[in-house]
Design a protein around this motif. Structure first.
Motif, PDB file in Angstrom:
ATOM      1  N   ASP A 177       7.921   2.647   3.261  1.00 29.56           N
ATOM      2  CA  ASP A 177       7.379   2.329   4.391  1.00 29.56           C
ATOM      3  C   ASP A 177       7.021   0.703   4.366  1.00 29.56           C
ATOM      4  OD1 ASP A 177       7.660   4.761   5.635  1.00 29.56           O
ATOM      5  OD2 ASP A 177       5.728   5.293   5.491  1.00 29.56           O
ATOM      6  N   ASN A 178       6.534   0.329   3.328  1.00 33.45           N
ATOM      7  CA  ASN A 178       5.986  -1.010   2.946  1.00 33.45           C
ATOM      8  C   ASN A 178       7.349  -2.059   3.258  1.00 33.45           C
ATOM      9  OD1 ASN A 178       3.527  -2.763   2.698  1.00 33.45           O
ATOM     10  ND2 ASN A 178       4.467  -3.480   0.803  1.00 33.45           N
ATOM     11  N   LEU A 179       8.375  -1.381   2.550  1.00 29.57           N
ATOM     12  CA  LEU A 179       9.459  -2.489   2.517  1.00 29.57           C
ATOM     13  C   LEU A 179       9.925  -2.706   4.215  1.00 29.57           C
ATOM     14  CD1 LEU A 179      11.729  -0.974  -0.375  1.00 29.57           C
ATOM     15  CD2 LEU A 179      10.242  -3.372  -0.109  1.00 29.57           C
ATOM     16  N   ARG A 180       9.754  -1.702   4.968  1.00 25.88           N
ATOM     17  CA  ARG A 180      10.205  -1.844   6.327  1.00 25.88           C
ATOM     18  C   ARG A 180       9.201  -2.609   7.265  1.00 25.88           C
ATOM     19  NH1 ARG A 180      14.852  -0.693   9.208  1.00 25.88           N
ATOM     20  NH2 ARG A 180      14.190  -0.065  11.378  1.00 25.88           N
ATOM     21  N   ALA A 181       8.432  -2.956   6.734  1.00 27.77           N
ATOM     22  CA  ALA A 181       7.169  -3.758   7.461  1.00 27.77           C
ATOM     23  C   ALA A 181       7.757  -5.005   8.032  1.00 27.77           C
ATOM     24  CB  ALA A 181       5.861  -4.088   6.637  1.00 27.77           C
ATOM     25  N   PRO A 182       8.396  -5.698   7.660  1.00 28.21           N
ATOM     26  CA  PRO A 182       8.977  -7.175   8.204  1.00 28.21           C
ATOM     27  C   PRO A 182      10.083  -6.634   9.586  1.00 28.21           C
ATOM     28  CG  PRO A 182       9.432  -7.290   5.650  1.00 28.21           C
ATOM     29  CD  PRO A 182       8.722  -5.993   5.921  1.00 28.21           C
ATOM     30  N   VAL A 183      10.812  -5.458   9.444  1.00 27.09           N
ATOM     31  CA  VAL A 183      11.601  -5.530  10.831  1.00 27.09           C
ATOM     32  C   VAL A 183      10.487  -4.847  11.745  1.00 27.09           C
ATOM     33  CG1 VAL A 183      13.151  -3.756  11.508  1.00 27.09           C
ATOM     34  CG2 VAL A 183      13.448  -4.675   9.085  1.00 27.09           C
ATOM     35  N   ILE A 184       9.542  -4.023  11.274  1.00 27.37           N
ATOM     36  CA  ILE A 184       8.713  -3.549  12.336  1.00 27.37           C
ATOM     37  C   ILE A 184       7.835  -4.781  12.976  1.00 27.37           C
ATOM     38  CG2 ILE A 184       6.524  -2.372  12.835  1.00 27.37           C
ATOM     39  CD1 ILE A 184       7.577  -0.516  10.434  1.00 27.37           C
ATOM     40  N   LEU A 185       7.421  -5.658  11.984  1.00 31.78           N
ATOM     41  CA  LEU A 185       6.810  -6.886  12.583  1.00 31.78           C
ATOM     42  C   LEU A 185       7.608  -7.606  13.531  1.00 31.78           C
ATOM     43  CD1 LEU A 185       4.141  -8.705  12.534  1.00 31.78           C
ATOM     44  CD2 LEU A 185       5.178  -9.828  10.248  1.00 31.78           C
ATOM     45  N   ALA A 186       8.796  -8.087  13.244  1.00 28.48           N
ATOM     46  CA  ALA A 186       9.777  -8.661  14.171  1.00 28.48           C
ATOM     47  C   ALA A 186       9.729  -8.050  15.462  1.00 28.48           C
ATOM     48  CB  ALA A 186      11.000  -8.806  13.497  1.00 28.48           C
ATOM     49  N   ASN A 187       9.835  -6.780  15.422  1.00 34.42           N
ATOM     50  CA  ASN A 187      10.271  -5.978  16.704  1.00 34.42           C
ATOM     51  C   ASN A 187       8.808  -5.957  17.626  1.00 34.42           C
ATOM     52  OD1 ASN A 187      13.047  -5.107  16.794  1.00 34.42           O
ATOM     53  ND2 ASN A 187      12.785  -4.485  15.114  1.00 34.42           N
ATOM     54  N   ILE A 228      -2.241  -6.015   2.945  1.00 35.68           N
ATOM     55  CA  ILE A 228      -3.460  -5.061   2.120  1.00 35.68           C
ATOM     56  C   ILE A 228      -2.545  -4.038   1.226  1.00 35.68           C
ATOM     57  CG2 ILE A 228      -4.781  -2.929   2.430  1.00 35.68           C
ATOM     58  CD1 ILE A 228      -5.817  -4.340   5.056  1.00 35.68           C
ATOM     59  N   ASN A 229      -1.452  -3.540   1.601  1.00 34.14           N
ATOM     60  CA  ASN A 229      -0.698  -2.462   0.886  1.00 34.14           C
ATOM     61  C   ASN A 229       0.086  -3.349  -0.120  1.00 34.14           C
ATOM     62  OD1 ASN A 229      -1.799  -0.510   2.287  1.00 34.14           O
ATOM     63  ND2 ASN A 229      -0.017  -0.188   3.405  1.00 34.14           N
ATOM     64  N   THR A 230       0.601  -4.374   0.077  1.00 31.67           N
ATOM     65  CA  THR A 230       1.307  -5.316  -0.987  1.00 31.67           C
ATOM     66  C   THR A 230       0.485  -5.629  -2.088  1.00 31.67           C
ATOM     67  OG1 THR A 230       2.939  -5.904   0.661  1.00 31.67           O
ATOM     68  CG2 THR A 230       2.827  -7.039  -1.551  1.00 31.67           C
ATOM     69  N   THR A 231      -0.866  -6.023  -1.901  1.00 36.88           N
ATOM     70  CA  THR A 231      -1.636  -6.384  -2.797  1.00 36.88           C
ATOM     71  C   THR A 231      -2.649  -5.245  -3.258  1.00 36.88           C
ATOM     72  OG1 THR A 231      -3.327  -7.218  -1.021  1.00 36.88           O
ATOM     73  CG2 THR A 231      -1.957  -8.988  -1.940  1.00 36.88           C
ATOM     74  N   VAL A 232      -3.477  -4.893  -2.648  1.00 35.85           N
ATOM     75  CA  VAL A 232      -4.444  -3.690  -3.105  1.00 35.85           C
ATOM     76  C   VAL A 232      -3.793  -2.578  -3.400  1.00 35.85           C
ATOM     77  CG1 VAL A 232      -6.511  -2.421  -2.441  1.00 35.85           C
ATOM     78  CG2 VAL A 232      -6.233  -4.834  -1.551  1.00 35.85           C
ATOM     79  N   GLY A 233      -2.607  -2.199  -2.592  1.00 37.27           N
ATOM     80  CA  GLY A 233      -1.825  -1.131  -2.827  1.00 37.27           C
ATOM     81  C   GLY A 233      -1.021  -1.226  -3.857  1.00 37.27           C
ATOM     82  N   VAL A 234      -0.589  -2.157  -4.497  1.00 32.81           N
ATOM     83  CA  VAL A 234       0.355  -2.374  -5.577  1.00 32.81           C
ATOM     84  C   VAL A 234       1.536  -2.123  -4.963  1.00 32.81           C
ATOM     85  CG1 VAL A 234       0.879  -1.785  -7.909  1.00 32.81           C
ATOM     86  CG2 VAL A 234      -1.496  -1.371  -7.060  1.00 32.81           C
TER      87      VAL A 234
END
Length: 261
Positions: A91-101, A120-126
């Motif tokens: 889900d986190n890998l998908r974030a850039p696509v979601i953000l663009a749309n 948050i998830n990339t840092t705190v969420g490892v």
């Protein structure tokens, strides 16, 4: 690398165009005098139904011999926490696509939520293996370019079911292609086999199948026409996604004449 990406995208766009033209050319409406047949035809919007059903059965066969067994092993071997970690990571890998749309649709609050979740998830969420952002009140939502096109009034087009991809009407198939431009993994090539994108695609498919083992079994068991049921459920799901989960009151039945006396 740029040339390789362009070749890949050009081939995908050619596929979209070819399929769209083929769909338009094969559409054959029923006799206009048969009102019931015309209504059913328009509701289904499935002029390529024979081909779609063939691909549907082909996917079912692949599911029986490959995807479902892999999903059952995945579901049985991995502990619940590990499977949640995989889902959060994907889900986190998908974030850039979601953000663009989100941005393309002018959904600024949702865009802020997506960007904050990713941070948050990339840092705190490892690297996204955990989802602390949800605990902080930043709930995940999905978005893709097919939804963006729908927001701008582009029609779905005739129903299309493709091998591997599954339901992919022209609007959503175009969305799949365009979303590759927004996905950073599109530009990562560790070897000629596109290791990273392919691995992510396979892992996502196995994980989603594992999460829907019982649901799909129940749908198939209770369906008179499994293909038609999946077609209907896909359209209902897409309509809800496009509306961001909000009910359109214009789609509700007229209850003004109902008496409660």
């Amino acid at each position: 690398m740029t040339e390789l990406v362009n070749n890949k995208v050009n081939k995908a766009l050619a596929l979209v165009l070819g399929v769209s033209l083929f769909a338009a050319g094969c559409a054959t409406a029923p006799d206009p005098a048969d009102e019931a047949a015309v209504a059913a035809y328009e509701e289904a919007n499935d002029p390529l139904e024979p081909m779609n059903r063939y691909f549907f059965e082909l996917n079912r066969f692949a599911d029986i011999i490959l995807l479902r067994p892999a999903a059952e092993i995945y579901d049985g071997v991995l502990p619940r926490q590990a499977k949640q970690g995989v889902r959060h990571f994907l889900d986190n890998l998908r974030a850039p696509v979601i953000l663009a749309n989100d941005v393309l649709q002018g959904e600024w609050n949702r865009a802020e939520t997506t960007a904050t979740r990713f941070g948050i998830n990339t840092t705190v969420g490892v690297l996204g293996l955990d989802d602390p952002a949800t605990d902080y009140g930043y709930t995940r939502h999905g978005e893709d370019f097919g939804q963006t096109l729908a927001v701008y009034g582009v029609n779905e087009g005739p129903y299309l079911f493709l091998p591997v991809l599954g339901p992919a009407p022209p609007r959503d198939l175009t969305g799949v292609v365009v979303d590759q431009f927004f996905d950073p993994l599109t530009y990562i090539f560790w070897d000629d086999g596109y290791t990273v994108p392919v691995t992510r695609f396979v892992l996502n498919g196995v994980d989603l199948r594992a999460r829907n083992l019982e649901v799909l079994d129940e749908i198939e068991r209770t369906s008179v026409d499994y293909y038609a049921t999946i077609r209907s459920l896909y359209r209902q799901s897409r309509a809800e996604e496009i509306a961001n989960g909000q009910t359109n009151v214009e789609d509700l039945p007229d209850i003004s004449n109902i008496s409660f006396e």
